[in-house]
Design an enzyme around this catalytic site. Structure first.
Site, PDB file in Angstrom:
ATOM      1  N   VAL A 254       0.834  -1.198   0.000  1.00  0.00           N
ATOM      2  CA  VAL A 254       0.000   0.000   0.000  1.00  0.00           C
ATOM      3  C   VAL A 254       0.870   1.249   0.000  1.00  0.00           C
ATOM      4  O   VAL A 254       1.778   1.386   0.825  1.00  0.00           O
ATOM      5  CB  VAL A 254      -0.928   0.004   1.243  1.00  0.00           C
ATOM      6  CG1 VAL A 254      -1.822   1.226   1.220  1.00  0.00           C
ATOM      7  CG2 VAL A 254      -1.762  -1.259   1.296  1.00  0.00           C
ATOM      8  N   CYS A 255       0.575   2.155  -0.926  1.00  0.00           N
ATOM      9  CA  CYS A 255       1.260   3.448  -1.043  1.00  0.00           C
ATOM     10  C   CYS A 255       2.775   3.214  -1.171  1.00  0.00           C
ATOM     11  O   CYS A 255       3.204   2.468  -2.029  1.00  0.00           O
ATOM     12  CB  CYS A 255       0.877   4.312   0.157  1.00  0.00           C
ATOM     13  SG  CYS A 255       1.400   6.011   0.043  1.00  0.00           S
ATOM     14  N   GLN A 256       3.569   3.815  -0.295  1.00  0.00           N
ATOM     15  CA  GLN A 256       5.025   3.595  -0.356  1.00  0.00           C
ATOM     16  C   GLN A 256       5.342   2.109  -0.153  1.00  0.00           C
ATOM     17  O   GLN A 256       6.295   1.582  -0.744  1.00  0.00           O
ATOM     18  CB  GLN A 256       5.696   4.434   0.744  1.00  0.00           C
ATOM     19  CG  GLN A 256       7.198   4.331   0.803  1.00  0.00           C
ATOM     20  CD  GLN A 256       7.751   4.841   2.132  1.00  0.00           C
ATOM     21  OE1 GLN A 256       7.058   4.841   3.155  1.00  0.00           O
ATOM     22  NE2 GLN A 256       8.985   5.298   2.109  1.00  0.00           N
TER      23      GLN A 256
ATOM     24  N   GLY B 177       3.684  -0.189  -1.343  1.00  0.00           N
ATOM     25  CA  GLY B 177       3.479  -0.803  -2.652  1.00  0.00           C
ATOM     26  C   GLY B 177       4.753  -0.760  -3.474  1.00  0.00           C
ATOM     27  O   GLY B 177       5.125  -1.750  -4.131  1.00  0.00           O
TER      28      GLY B 177
ATOM     29  N   MET C 145      -1.631  -1.069  -4.130  1.00  0.00           N
ATOM     30  CA  MET C 145      -2.752  -0.152  -3.901  1.00  0.00           C
ATOM     31  C   MET C 145      -2.200   1.262  -3.725  1.00  0.00           C
ATOM     32  O   MET C 145      -1.307   1.472  -2.906  1.00  0.00           O
ATOM     33  CB  MET C 145      -3.510  -0.602  -2.646  1.00  0.00           C
ATOM     34  CG  MET C 145      -4.767   0.181  -2.389  1.00  0.00           C
ATOM     35  SD  MET C 145      -5.472  -0.259  -0.807  1.00  0.00           S
ATOM     36  CE  MET C 145      -6.533  -1.564  -1.260  1.00  0.00           C
TER      37      MET C 145
END
Lengths: 353, 299
Positions: free
Chosen positions: A145-147, A149, A169
């Site tokens: 998720v985000c970083q 990811g 994501m």
């Protein structure tokens, strides 16, 4: 409307708002400390500041490999389990997914010299190996998720045999697109200097995030808070979100410097020039099925930063899912809640070994 | 432009927001109701601007100090000359901090100017909206929301530009420089009091990190060795088992073959006795029988 009329209207408006505001303030005082991350879990592995949690199942197993969630280091992962009715993790559990969560913790001075390699290949790698051993399997499902990811992409590219399916994501891949405001600001920052005197404080990061949309984030939302009157549930939601927004861990100096320089400033990942653990990180090495979920109105990771992933991974089974929400809405909005967990569970189910 | 609020700087943000809201609504209502009035962008408070100054102050900088202002008047005189004497190193640090404060103030003033331009554009955009939509002026809350929308649009346009990015980076780089100098000063202070200094702690952390890396590598290597050893012994075990089984099978086979051969010989002798020359068909049947017998025994 004349100035006098406007002024009279303003005064009556202000009086009404003050009344509502007082009621909101009274309710706020009564609420006290809000609770977050309530889904039941156990810490199954810990090392330095990091903890690996395994959630207690809420439904019959979907019989897919366990799902490890790798969240960003710049925020706290309880956003994925903010409250029972706004929890991506809870939704996944209720769909029978076996969920593990990697919590990076709150780095301090002892972590300032830890390189990014250690976070990706070390901590994340050892968590993956632990889960594989615990479940006696060869590969697991990874959700970054985000970083987190971006970090998951790096790991999956280096250790493809350990990943059965990869989900990203709101994860940035191309860090230099015209819509990426954070990246534009990062170009001229002297990160060496920024990290020379130690870790980068969470307060500084908050300042930067607020500067992305300052009028909405520092003014309008508090005006809206005062309009909530005494609606306890709404106020509690607001407070949980507020807690998460400003609960930003300090960033370990070296890893942060490397992340900003290598990703934001040099865009190494998408250019195939990133090296971790003395190995080249090549997205084309990711051949497992990939699901890329991004938010259409993301002001932190614009869609243009996520979409290019499809053109760079080596997988022949690549799918993307656009959700009409913002960055934070991806975790807590009603729209995302209805679509995202079910989409993830279905996608995993279709690819179960 | 005015970037201060009437509430206490430490007041909860919703109280500041309340102040800003009332102030913004008042200004917007007044100015929008009177098109002849001068543009009012700069009169609408941009509350977020104070955050950078607050952050600078939290690092120990005095961002509101007048340029060249120092707590010690002698410093102003001394700043004209190179640092000399017993405390010259500290003087140098102090001067660099003052210099960085000055740099911050200059860049911050530019930041304020840029923000004033944003406020101006936002006001003009709100004015255009209000001229198209009469209902806006009927509700201060609606005007406020329209102003926020326009302000965000104007801000985003500026924020994506190169000058804004440079300005923001400069503020950040100056503050980083200030923090480094502050660290040097605290370092010196810690040494004087014989407190553990940052450099000392850093040095220990580096050593711990190196030791940990070595330990992790050693652990990994040991694991690999153990796995390899386990693999070898497992292979050896398997080989031994395979070998023993093969020997047993071979011995059994040899025994069976010997028995069969003896049986054939015995049968041959018997047949030879019965007939001087056996038929080829009888020979083949005899061979098939010999081949099948051990298979049955195996099963």
């Amino acid at each position: 409307m004349t100035t006098t009329e406007s002024f009279a209207r303003l005064m009556s408006d202000a009086a009404a708002m003050q009344e509502r505001g007082q009621s909101a303030l009274r309710a706020l005082r009564e609420i006290g400390e809000v609770q977050v991350g309530l889904s039941e879990k156990t810490c199954v592995y810990a090392e330095d500041k990091i903890q690996l949690h395994r959630y207690v199942p809420l439904a019959r197993s979907a019989r897919v490999p366990p799902l490890l969630i790798c969240y960003a280091m710049v925020n706290r992962p309880y956003m994925l389990d903010l409250q029972p009715d706004r929890s991506l993790i809870r939704e996944l559990l209720s769909l029978g997914v076996d969920v593990y969560l990697l919590d990076w913790g709150y780095p301090d001075g002892a972590d300032r010299f830890i390189p990014l390699t250690e976070y990706v290949c070390g901590y994340l790698g050892r968590c993956v190996e632990f889960i594989l051993e615990q479940n006696a399997i060869d590969a697991l499902n990874l959700l970054g998720v985000c970083q987190g990811g971006t970090m998951s992409l790096c790991y999956a590219a280096l250790e493809p045999r350990h990943i059965a399916n990869l989900i990203t994501m709101v994860a940035p891949v191309d860090f230099k697109t015209p819509e990426n405001l954070l990246s534009k600001w990062a170009q001229h920052i002297d990160v060496e200097r920024l990290t020379q005197s130690g870790n980068v404080s969470g307060e500084f990061l908050n300042l930067v995030y607020l500067a992305l949309m300052p009028f909405r984030l520092t003014q309008q939302k508090y005006v809206n808070l005062l309009q909530m009157e005494g609606d306890r549930a709404q106020l509690e939601n607001f407070l949980r979100m507020e807690k998460w927004i400003f609960d930003s861990p300090d960033q370990p100096a070296r890893a942060f410097r490397e992340f900003i320089e290598w990703f934001f400033q040099e865009n190494r990942l998408i250019r195939g020039e990133l090296t971790l653990d003395n190995r080249q990180v090549l997205l084309k090495n990711i051949r497992c099925p990939v699901l890329n979920i991004y938010a259409a109105n993301d002001h932190l990771v614009p869609p243009s930063a996520s979409i290019p992933l499809g053109a760079h991974v080596g997988s022949e089974d690549y799918e993307s899912l656009q959700v009409d929400v913002g960055h934070i809405g991806m975790y807590v909005s009603g729209k995302a809640r209805k679509t995202v967990p079910a989409a993830i569970a279905r996608w995993l189910q279709e690819r179960k070994p | 432009m005015n970037d201060s609020t009437t509430t206490h700087p430490e007041a909860p943000p919703y109280l500041k927001a309340w102040d800003d809201y009332v102030s913004a609504c008042q200004t917007l209502c007044e100015r929008l109701s009177n098109p002849a009035a001068p543009a009012a962008g700069s009169a609408v408070p941009l509350a977020f601007l104070g955050s950078w100054k607050d952050f600078a102050a939290s690092l120990g900088m005095r961002p509101d100090a007048a340029p060249g202002e120092s707590s010690n008047p002698e410093d102003q005189f001394a700043s004209l000359f190179p640092a000399l004497g017993y405390s010259r190193e500290y003087q140098e640090i102090g001067r660099r901090m003052l210099d960085l404060t000055g740099q911050f103030q200059r860049r911050y003033a530019e930041f304020l100017q840029l923000s004033a331009d944003i406020g101006q554009s936002a006001f003009q955009a709100t004015q255009r909206r209000a001229s198209k939509d009469d209902t806006l002026l009927a509700s201060p809350a609606a005007i406020y929301d329209a102003w926020i929308d326009c302000a965000e649009e104007a801000y985003a346009q500026a924020a994506h530009g190169e000058p804004f990015a440079r300005l923001l980076a400069d503020l950040c780089n100056i503050l980083s420089g200030f923090k480094i100098e502050r660290g040097k000063l605290l370092e010196a202070l810690a040494r004087q009091f014989d407190w553990p200094s940052r450099a000392e702690v850093d040095s220990l952390h580096r050593q711990v990190h190196t030791l940990r890396s070595a330990a992790v590598k050693a652990k990994g290597a040991a694991k690999t060795r153990t796995a390899a050893k386990a693999g070898r012994s497992a292979r050896a075990d398997t080989a031994a088992k395979v070998g023993t089984a093969a020997k047993v099978r071979m011995a059994a086979k040899a025994g069976r073959a010997a028995k069969a051969s003896a049986a054939v010989k015995a049968k041959g002798v018997a047949k030879a006795t019965a007939a001087a020359k056996p038929t080829p068909g009888a020979k083949r049947r005899g061979k098939r029988k010999i081949r099948k017998t051990p298979e049955r025994t195996d099963q």
